[in-house]
Design a protein around this motif. Structure first.
Motif, PDB file in Angstrom:
ATOM      1  N   LEU A   1       0.818  -1.213   0.000  1.00 38.16           N
ATOM      2  CA  LEU A   1       0.000   0.000   0.000  1.00 38.16           C
ATOM      3  C   LEU A   1       0.854   1.266   0.000  1.00 38.16           C
ATOM      4  O   LEU A   1       0.493   2.251  -0.641  1.00 38.16           O
ATOM      5  CB  LEU A   1      -0.944   0.008   1.203  1.00 38.16           C
ATOM      6  N   ASN A   2       1.964   1.253   0.701  1.00 42.63           N
ATOM      7  CA  ASN A   2       2.856   2.413   0.733  1.00 42.63           C
ATOM      8  C   ASN A   2       3.410   2.739  -0.652  1.00 42.63           C
ATOM      9  O   ASN A   2       3.748   3.883  -0.929  1.00 42.63           O
ATOM     10  CB  ASN A   2       4.008   2.192   1.708  1.00 42.63           C
ATOM     11  N   GLY A   3       3.481   1.733  -1.506  1.00 40.20           N
ATOM     12  CA  GLY A   3       3.998   1.935  -2.856  1.00 40.20           C
ATOM     13  C   GLY A   3       2.930   2.308  -3.869  1.00 40.20           C
ATOM     14  O   GLY A   3       3.215   2.407  -5.062  1.00 40.20           O
ATOM     15  N   HIS A   4       1.688   2.499  -3.427  1.00 38.96           N
ATOM     16  CA  HIS A   4       0.585   2.804  -4.340  1.00 38.96           C
ATOM     17  C   HIS A   4      -0.178   4.027  -3.873  1.00 38.96           C
ATOM     18  O   HIS A   4      -0.746   4.025  -2.789  1.00 38.96           O
ATOM     19  CB  HIS A   4      -0.389   1.624  -4.421  1.00 38.96           C
ATOM     20  N   GLU A   5      -0.183   5.011  -4.697  1.00 39.93           N
ATOM     21  CA  GLU A   5      -0.947   6.208  -4.366  1.00 39.93           C
ATOM     22  C   GLU A   5      -2.406   6.066  -4.782  1.00 39.93           C
ATOM     23  O   GLU A   5      -3.259   6.764  -4.268  1.00 39.93           O
ATOM     24  CB  GLU A   5      -0.331   7.429  -5.041  1.00 39.93           C
ATOM     25  N   ARG A   6      -2.716   5.155  -5.695  1.00 37.97           N
ATOM     26  CA  ARG A   6      -4.073   5.038  -6.220  1.00 37.97           C
ATOM     27  C   ARG A   6      -4.920   3.981  -5.516  1.00 37.97           C
ATOM     28  O   ARG A   6      -6.125   3.938  -5.687  1.00 37.97           O
ATOM     29  CB  ARG A   6      -4.068   4.749  -7.717  1.00 37.97           C
ATOM     30  N   ILE A   7      -4.312   3.116  -4.715  1.00 34.41           N
ATOM     31  CA  ILE A   7      -5.021   1.980  -4.132  1.00 34.41           C
ATOM     32  C   ILE A   7      -5.090   2.089  -2.615  1.00 34.41           C
ATOM     33  O   ILE A   7      -4.111   2.439  -1.961  1.00 34.41           O
ATOM     34  CB  ILE A   7      -4.322   0.657  -4.492  1.00 34.41           C
ATOM     35  N   GLY A   8      -6.247   1.741  -2.074  1.00 30.97           N
ATOM     36  CA  GLY A   8      -6.418   1.629  -0.637  1.00 30.97           C
ATOM     37  C   GLY A   8      -7.197   0.362  -0.336  1.00 30.97           C
ATOM     38  O   GLY A   8      -7.850  -0.203  -1.221  1.00 30.97           O
ATOM     39  N   LEU A   9      -7.122  -0.096   0.891  1.00 27.28           N
ATOM     40  CA  LEU A   9      -7.896  -1.263   1.306  1.00 27.28           C
ATOM     41  C   LEU A   9      -8.809  -0.871   2.449  1.00 27.28           C
ATOM     42  O   LEU A   9      -8.374  -0.253   3.420  1.00 27.28           O
ATOM     43  CB  LEU A   9      -6.975  -2.398   1.777  1.00 27.28           C
ATOM     44  N   SER A  10     -10.046  -1.260   2.331  1.00 30.44           N
ATOM     45  CA  SER A  10     -11.020  -1.033   3.386  1.00 30.44           C
ATOM     46  C   SER A  10     -11.289  -2.375   4.053  1.00 30.44           C
ATOM     47  O   SER A  10     -11.701  -3.332   3.386  1.00 30.44           O
ATOM     48  CB  SER A  10     -12.304  -0.468   2.773  1.00 30.44           C
ATOM     49  N   GLY A  11     -11.007  -2.457   5.363  1.00 31.40           N
ATOM     50  CA  GLY A  11     -11.231  -3.703   6.079  1.00 31.40           C
ATOM     51  C   GLY A  11     -12.696  -4.079   6.080  1.00 31.40           C
ATOM     52  O   GLY A  11     -13.567  -3.233   6.299  1.00 31.40           O
ATOM     53  N   TYR A  12     -12.992  -5.351   5.814  1.00 38.18           N
ATOM     54  CA  TYR A  12     -14.380  -5.793   5.773  1.00 38.18           C
ATOM     55  C   TYR A  12     -14.722  -6.692   6.965  1.00 38.18           C
ATOM     56  O   TYR A  12     -15.574  -6.362   7.751  1.00 38.18           O
ATOM     57  CB  TYR A  12     -14.676  -6.505   4.454  1.00 38.18           C
ATOM     58  N   SER A  13     -14.017  -7.820   7.092  1.00 41.13           N
ATOM     59  CA  SER A  13     -14.305  -8.708   8.222  1.00 41.13           C
ATOM     60  C   SER A  13     -13.202  -9.734   8.411  1.00 41.13           C
ATOM     61  O   SER A  13     -12.402  -9.989   7.521  1.00 41.13           O
ATOM     62  CB  SER A  13     -15.639  -9.435   8.021  1.00 41.13           C
ATOM     63  N   ASN A  14     -13.184 -10.306   9.586  1.00 39.99           N
ATOM     64  CA  ASN A  14     -12.298 -11.420   9.888  1.00 39.99           C
ATOM     65  C   ASN A  14     -13.009 -12.714   9.525  1.00 39.99           C
ATOM     66  O   ASN A  14     -14.235 -12.773   9.488  1.00 39.99           O
ATOM     67  CB  ASN A  14     -11.947 -11.435  11.373  1.00 39.99           C
ATOM     68  N   PHE A  15     -12.225 -13.777   9.266  1.00 38.29           N
ATOM     69  CA  PHE A  15     -12.825 -15.080   8.996  1.00 38.29           C
ATOM     70  C   PHE A  15     -11.871 -16.186   9.427  1.00 38.29           C
ATOM     71  O   PHE A  15     -10.653 -16.012   9.425  1.00 38.29           O
ATOM     72  CB  PHE A  15     -13.215 -15.224   7.516  1.00 38.29           C
ATOM     73  N   LYS A  16     -12.439 -17.297   9.832  1.00 41.54           N
ATOM     74  CA  LYS A  16     -11.708 -18.522  10.189  1.00 41.54           C
ATOM     75  C   LYS A  16     -10.489 -18.285  11.070  1.00 41.54           C
ATOM     76  O   LYS A  16      -9.407 -18.794  10.786  1.00 41.54           O
ATOM     77  CB  LYS A  16     -11.328 -19.297   8.940  1.00 41.54           C
ATOM     78  N   GLY A  17     -10.596 -17.519  12.093  1.00 40.77           N
ATOM     79  CA  GLY A  17      -9.528 -17.364  13.075  1.00 40.77           C
ATOM     80  C   GLY A  17      -8.408 -16.414  12.700  1.00 40.77           C
ATOM     81  O   GLY A  17      -8.166 -15.451  13.392  1.00 40.77           O
ATOM     82  N   PHE A  18      -7.710 -16.689  11.612  1.00 43.61           N
ATOM     83  CA  PHE A  18      -6.556 -15.880  11.241  1.00 43.61           C
ATOM     84  C   PHE A  18      -6.777 -15.015  10.006  1.00 43.61           C
ATOM     85  O   PHE A  18      -5.918 -14.221   9.639  1.00 43.61           O
ATOM     86  CB  PHE A  18      -5.326 -16.756  11.009  1.00 43.61           C
ATOM     87  N   GLY A  19      -7.901 -15.160   9.328  1.00 38.79           N
ATOM     88  CA  GLY A  19      -8.126 -14.481   8.061  1.00 38.79           C
ATOM     89  C   GLY A  19      -8.738 -13.097   8.205  1.00 38.79           C
ATOM     90  O   GLY A  19      -9.394 -12.773   9.188  1.00 38.79           O
ATOM     91  N   ARG A  20      -8.533 -12.278   7.178  1.00 41.64           N
ATOM     92  CA  ARG A  20      -9.102 -10.927   7.133  1.00 41.64           C
ATOM     93  C   ARG A  20      -9.452 -10.610   5.682  1.00 41.64           C
ATOM     94  O   ARG A  20      -8.648 -10.846   4.766  1.00 41.64           O
ATOM     95  CB  ARG A  20      -8.090  -9.909   7.648  1.00 41.64           C
ATOM     96  N   ALA A  21     -10.641 -10.070   5.465  1.00 40.16           N
ATOM     97  CA  ALA A  21     -11.101  -9.699   4.128  1.00 40.16           C
ATOM     98  C   ALA A  21     -11.055  -8.185   3.962  1.00 40.16           C
ATOM     99  O   ALA A  21     -11.374  -7.440   4.892  1.00 40.16           O
ATOM    100  CB  ALA A  21     -12.525 -10.199   3.913  1.00 40.16           C
ATOM    101  N   PHE A  22     -10.678  -7.745   2.776  1.00 42.57           N
ATOM    102  CA  PHE A  22     -10.594  -6.331   2.438  1.00 42.57           C
ATOM    103  C   PHE A  22     -11.268  -6.090   1.100  1.00 42.57           C
ATOM    104  O   PHE A  22     -11.351  -6.980   0.254  1.00 42.57           O
ATOM    105  CB  PHE A  22      -9.139  -5.880   2.316  1.00 42.57           C
ATOM    106  N   ILE A  23     -11.696  -4.837   0.896  1.00 43.57           N
ATOM    107  CA  ILE A  23     -12.228  -4.404  -0.385  1.00 43.57           C
ATOM    108  C   ILE A  23     -11.346  -3.262  -0.885  1.00 43.57           C
ATOM    109  O   ILE A  23     -11.049  -2.324  -0.136  1.00 43.57           O
ATOM    110  CB  ILE A  23     -13.688  -3.943  -0.283  1.00 43.57           C
ATOM    111  N   VAL A  24     -10.919  -3.362  -2.123  1.00 42.11           N
ATOM    112  CA  VAL A  24     -10.044  -2.347  -2.720  1.00 42.11           C
ATOM    113  C   VAL A  24     -10.861  -1.112  -3.099  1.00 42.11           C
ATOM    114  O   VAL A  24     -11.993  -1.212  -3.558  1.00 42.11           O
ATOM    115  CB  VAL A  24      -9.362  -2.903  -3.991  1.00 42.11           C
ATOM    116  N   TYR A  25     -10.279   0.053  -2.848  1.00 41.67           N
ATOM    117  CA  TYR A  25     -10.855   1.299  -3.343  1.00 41.67           C
ATOM    118  C   TYR A  25      -9.746   2.113  -3.979  1.00 41.67           C
ATOM    119  O   TYR A  25      -8.578   1.977  -3.642  1.00 41.67           O
ATOM    120  CB  TYR A  25     -11.560   2.093  -2.236  1.00 41.67           C
ATOM    121  N   GLU A  26     -10.113   2.914  -4.961  1.00 43.60           N
ATOM    122  CA  GLU A  26      -9.138   3.779  -5.614  1.00 43.60           C
ATOM    123  C   GLU A  26      -9.248   5.159  -4.999  1.00 43.60           C
ATOM    124  O   GLU A  26     -10.337   5.685  -4.837  1.00 43.60           O
ATOM    125  CB  GLU A  26      -9.378   3.817  -7.118  1.00 43.60           C
ATOM    126  N   LYS A  27      -8.110   5.721  -4.659  1.00 43.86           N
ATOM    127  CA  LYS A  27      -8.077   7.027  -4.000  1.00 43.86           C
ATOM    128  C   LYS A  27      -8.305   8.153  -4.973  1.00 43.86           C
ATOM    129  O   LYS A  27      -8.053   8.064  -6.130  1.00 43.86           O
ATOM    130  CB  LYS A  27      -6.724   7.233  -3.308  1.00 43.86           C
TER     131      LYS A  27
END
Length: 76
Positions: free
Chosen positions: A50-76
């Motif tokens: 993410l630090n290397g991308h000015e156009r991309i961001g991630l919005s946290g959505y939810s955790n799953f199965k103990g160690f997992g995490r889901a994100f949705i991409v958004y363009e800045k």
């Protein structure tokens, strides 16, 4: 994304650079490994990517199965 480690996660994130658009879902299966430390594993790779991308961001959505995490991409 079933990459488990920092290096393999970085490899896949770089591969999908030009493929992600607003609304893309990215699921990381081992996001909370390393006791949740942002200095290791998938969390570290995600932050560096993410630090290397000015156009991309991630919005946290939810955790799953103990160690997992889901994100949705958004363009800045």
């Amino acid at each position: 994304m079933d990459c488990d480690l920092y290096s393999s996660t970085m490899y896949v994130l770089k591969f999908i650079d030009d493929l992600v658009v607003t609304g893309t879902w990215i699921l990381f299966d081992d996001y909370w490994c390393y006791r949740g430390s942002p200095l290791h594993g998938q969390q570290k790779a995600i932050q560096e990517w993410l630090n290397g991308h000015e156009r991309i961001g991630l919005s946290g959505y939810s955790n799953f199965k103990g160690f997992g995490r889901a994100f949705i991409v958004y363009e800045k």
